[in-house]
Design a protein around this motif. Structure first.
Motif, PDB file in Angstrom:
ATOM      1  N   GLN A  42       0.838  -1.203   0.000  1.00  0.00           N
ATOM      2  CA  GLN A  42       0.000   0.000   0.000  1.00  0.00           C
ATOM      3  C   GLN A  42       0.871   1.251   0.000  1.00  0.00           C
ATOM      4  O   GLN A  42       0.600   2.210  -0.716  1.00  0.00           O
ATOM      5  CB  GLN A  42      -0.939   0.008   1.215  1.00  0.00           C
ATOM      6  CG  GLN A  42      -1.834   1.213   1.293  1.00  0.00           C
ATOM      7  CD  GLN A  42      -2.833   1.283   0.157  1.00  0.00           C
ATOM      8  OE1 GLN A  42      -3.237   0.272  -0.394  1.00  0.00           O
ATOM      9  NE2 GLN A  42      -3.210   2.488  -0.205  1.00  0.00           N
ATOM     10  N   GLY A  43       1.943   1.237   0.793  1.00  0.00           N
ATOM     11  CA  GLY A  43       2.872   2.376   0.826  1.00  0.00           C
ATOM     12  C   GLY A  43       3.521   2.587  -0.530  1.00  0.00           C
ATOM     13  O   GLY A  43       3.636   3.725  -1.009  1.00  0.00           O
ATOM     14  N   TRP A  44       3.948   1.515  -1.165  1.00  0.00           N
ATOM     15  CA  TRP A  44       4.552   1.619  -2.505  1.00  0.00           C
ATOM     16  C   TRP A  44       3.531   2.163  -3.497  1.00  0.00           C
ATOM     17  O   TRP A  44       3.850   3.003  -4.331  1.00  0.00           O
ATOM     18  CB  TRP A  44       5.060   0.282  -2.978  1.00  0.00           C
ATOM     19  CG  TRP A  44       6.268  -0.226  -2.253  1.00  0.00           C
ATOM     20  CD1 TRP A  44       7.114   0.463  -1.435  1.00  0.00           C
ATOM     21  CD2 TRP A  44       6.770  -1.558  -2.294  1.00  0.00           C
ATOM     22  NE1 TRP A  44       8.095  -0.345  -0.959  1.00  0.00           N
ATOM     23  CE2 TRP A  44       7.914  -1.602  -1.471  1.00  0.00           C
ATOM     24  CE3 TRP A  44       6.360  -2.727  -2.923  1.00  0.00           C
ATOM     25  CZ2 TRP A  44       8.657  -2.751  -1.295  1.00  0.00           C
ATOM     26  CZ3 TRP A  44       7.118  -3.865  -2.747  1.00  0.00           C
ATOM     27  CH2 TRP A  44       8.246  -3.892  -1.940  1.00  0.00           C
ATOM     28  N   THR A  45       2.303   1.658  -3.403  1.00  0.00           N
ATOM     29  CA  THR A  45       1.249   2.105  -4.317  1.00  0.00           C
ATOM     30  C   THR A  45       1.012   3.601  -4.157  1.00  0.00           C
ATOM     31  O   THR A  45       0.901   4.332  -5.148  1.00  0.00           O
ATOM     32  CB  THR A  45      -0.050   1.322  -4.053  1.00  0.00           C
ATOM     33  OG1 THR A  45       0.205  -0.072  -4.227  1.00  0.00           O
ATOM     34  CG2 THR A  45      -1.157   1.756  -4.979  1.00  0.00           C
ATOM     35  N   GLU A  46       0.955   4.068  -2.915  1.00  0.00           N
ATOM     36  CA  GLU A  46       0.747   5.499  -2.673  1.00  0.00           C
ATOM     37  C   GLU A  46       1.918   6.309  -3.220  1.00  0.00           C
ATOM     38  O   GLU A  46       1.718   7.366  -3.826  1.00  0.00           O
ATOM     39  CB  GLU A  46       0.550   5.755  -1.186  1.00  0.00           C
ATOM     40  CG  GLU A  46      -0.788   5.242  -0.662  1.00  0.00           C
ATOM     41  CD  GLU A  46      -0.900   5.309   0.848  1.00  0.00           C
ATOM     42  OE1 GLU A  46       0.035   5.812   1.513  1.00  0.00           O
ATOM     43  OE2 GLU A  46      -1.928   4.851   1.374  1.00  0.00           O
ATOM     44  N   GLN A  47       3.143   5.812  -3.008  1.00  0.00           N
ATOM     45  CA  GLN A  47       4.321   6.518  -3.527  1.00  0.00           C
ATOM     46  C   GLN A  47       4.291   6.571  -5.052  1.00  0.00           C
ATOM     47  O   GLN A  47       4.605   7.610  -5.643  1.00  0.00           O
ATOM     48  CB  GLN A  47       5.609   5.843  -3.049  1.00  0.00           C
ATOM     49  CG  GLN A  47       5.897   6.067  -1.583  1.00  0.00           C
ATOM     50  CD  GLN A  47       7.131   5.312  -1.123  1.00  0.00           C
ATOM     51  OE1 GLN A  47       7.673   4.475  -1.835  1.00  0.00           O
ATOM     52  NE2 GLN A  47       7.588   5.617   0.075  1.00  0.00           N
ATOM     53  N   LEU A  48       3.914   5.460  -5.676  1.00  0.00           N
ATOM     54  CA  LEU A  48       3.838   5.434  -7.138  1.00  0.00           C
ATOM     55  C   LEU A  48       2.758   6.377  -7.641  1.00  0.00           C
ATOM     56  O   LEU A  48       2.948   7.074  -8.647  1.00  0.00           O
ATOM     57  CB  LEU A  48       3.568   4.013  -7.633  1.00  0.00           C
ATOM     58  CG  LEU A  48       4.740   3.036  -7.529  1.00  0.00           C
ATOM     59  CD1 LEU A  48       4.291   1.623  -7.898  1.00  0.00           C
ATOM     60  CD2 LEU A  48       5.884   3.473  -8.415  1.00  0.00           C
ATOM     61  N   GLN A  49       1.627   6.426  -6.959  1.00  0.00           N
ATOM     62  CA  GLN A  49       0.558   7.340  -7.357  1.00  0.00           C
ATOM     63  C   GLN A  49       1.005   8.790  -7.213  1.00  0.00           C
ATOM     64  O   GLN A  49       0.731   9.625  -8.080  1.00  0.00           O
ATOM     65  CB  GLN A  49      -0.703   7.080  -6.535  1.00  0.00           C
ATOM     66  CG  GLN A  49      -1.405   5.787  -6.893  1.00  0.00           C
ATOM     67  CD  GLN A  49      -2.533   5.440  -5.933  1.00  0.00           C
ATOM     68  OE1 GLN A  49      -2.608   5.965  -4.834  1.00  0.00           O
ATOM     69  NE2 GLN A  49      -3.398   4.536  -6.356  1.00  0.00           N
ATOM     70  N   GLN A  50       1.711   9.100  -6.116  1.00  0.00           N
ATOM     71  CA  GLN A  50       2.211  10.451  -5.914  1.00  0.00           C
ATOM     72  C   GLN A  50       3.241  10.802  -6.990  1.00  0.00           C
ATOM     73  O   GLN A  50       3.214  11.917  -7.528  1.00  0.00           O
ATOM     74  CB  GLN A  50       2.831  10.600  -4.523  1.00  0.00           C
ATOM     75  CG  GLN A  50       1.811  10.576  -3.402  1.00  0.00           C
ATOM     76  CD  GLN A  50       2.463  10.519  -2.031  1.00  0.00           C
ATOM     77  OE1 GLN A  50       3.675  10.368  -1.905  1.00  0.00           O
ATOM     78  NE2 GLN A  50       1.655  10.631  -0.991  1.00  0.00           N
ATOM     79  N   ALA A  51       4.120   9.851  -7.296  1.00  0.00           N
ATOM     80  CA  ALA A  51       5.130  10.090  -8.328  1.00  0.00           C
ATOM     81  C   ALA A  51       4.470  10.288  -9.688  1.00  0.00           C
ATOM     82  O   ALA A  51       4.875  11.162 -10.462  1.00  0.00           O
ATOM     83  CB  ALA A  51       6.128   8.936  -8.384  1.00  0.00           C
ATOM     84  N   ALA A  52       3.446   9.491  -9.979  1.00  0.00           N
ATOM     85  CA  ALA A  52       2.735   9.631 -11.257  1.00  0.00           C
ATOM     86  C   ALA A  52       2.025  10.978 -11.332  1.00  0.00           C
ATOM     87  O   ALA A  52       2.051  11.650 -12.370  1.00  0.00           O
ATOM     88  CB  ALA A  52       1.739   8.488 -11.431  1.00  0.00           C
ATOM     89  N   ALA A  53       1.413  11.391 -10.234  1.00  0.00           N
ATOM     90  CA  ALA A  53       0.725  12.686 -10.215  1.00  0.00           C
ATOM     91  C   ALA A  53       1.734  13.821 -10.388  1.00  0.00           C
ATOM     92  O   ALA A  53       1.492  14.767 -11.147  1.00  0.00           O
ATOM     93  CB  ALA A  53      -0.059  12.862  -8.906  1.00  0.00           C
ATOM     94  N   GLU A  54       2.872  13.723  -9.714  1.00  0.00           N
ATOM     95  CA  GLU A  54       3.918  14.750  -9.853  1.00  0.00           C
ATOM     96  C   GLU A  54       4.461  14.769 -11.282  1.00  0.00           C
ATOM     97  O   GLU A  54       4.663  15.830 -11.864  1.00  0.00           O
ATOM     98  CB  GLU A  54       5.055  14.488  -8.855  1.00  0.00           C
ATOM     99  CG  GLU A  54       6.177  15.491  -8.943  1.00  0.00           C
ATOM    100  CD  GLU A  54       5.754  16.905  -8.620  1.00  0.00           C
ATOM    101  OE1 GLU A  54       6.387  17.836  -9.141  1.00  0.00           O
ATOM    102  OE2 GLU A  54       4.789  17.100  -7.866  1.00  0.00           O
ATOM    103  N   SER A  55       4.659  13.600 -11.841  1.00  0.00           N
ATOM    104  CA  SER A  55       5.135  13.506 -13.223  1.00  0.00           C
ATOM    105  C   SER A  55       4.129  14.135 -14.184  1.00  0.00           C
ATOM    106  O   SER A  55       4.496  14.850 -15.111  1.00  0.00           O
ATOM    107  CB  SER A  55       5.372  12.043 -13.592  1.00  0.00           C
ATOM    108  OG  SER A  55       5.761  11.922 -14.934  1.00  0.00           O
ATOM    109  N   SER A  56       2.855  13.883 -13.943  1.00  0.00           N
ATOM    110  CA  SER A  56       1.803  14.462 -14.773  1.00  0.00           C
ATOM    111  C   SER A  56       1.793  15.984 -14.645  1.00  0.00           C
ATOM    112  O   SER A  56       1.691  16.700 -15.654  1.00  0.00           O
ATOM    113  CB  SER A  56       0.449  13.886 -14.377  1.00  0.00           C
ATOM    114  OG  SER A  56      -0.581  14.492 -15.118  1.00  0.00           O
TER     115      SER A  56
END
Length: 121
Positions: A42-56
């Motif tokens: 879940q922590g990795w998923t949240e980090q990936l979502q945050q990274a994807a949002a920042e990348s976007s």
């Protein structure tokens, strides 16, 4: 019942209790490990979502900056109100005086319609 039978049954009962306790504890450990793994995932998923949002957001900002820079370049290439394009060269018109503009390379600034071709002015 004989004493030896009672002792044997007591030993078997204690062994059964120990076996059931061991199995229950192993199941508890397994469940705890699953929950820990789920928390990590879940922590990795949240980090990936945050990274994807920042990348976007970064990609959108970069695209907006590129569009703004392109617009500034396009505006810079447009001839000013006191300039005309005559025979493919930029000419400044002030009353009856026509002055051909020379670029930094010593050649006349080229144009087509209302737009410079090289952008140097």
């Amino acid at each position: 019942m004989e004493d030896s039978t009672k002792i044997a049954l007591g030993i078997l009962g204690a062994a059964g209790i120990l076996l059931i306790g061991h199995i229950a504890y192993r199941e508890y450990q397994r469940q705890r490990d699953i929950e820990e793994a789920q928390a990590v995932i879940q922590g990795w998923t949240e980090q990936l979502q945050q990274a994807a949002a920042e990348s976007s957001r970064t990609a959108q900002r970069d695209a907006r900056q590129r569009a703004e820079a392109d617009e500034r370049r396009r505006q810079a290439l447009l001839l000013r109100s006191d300039e005309q394009c005559l025979a493919g060269s930029v000419v400044t018109v002030r009353g009856n005086v026509y002055t051909q503009l020379i670029g930094q390379d010593g050649r006349p600034e080229a144009c087509v319609g209302r737009q410079r071709l090289d952008g140097r002015h």
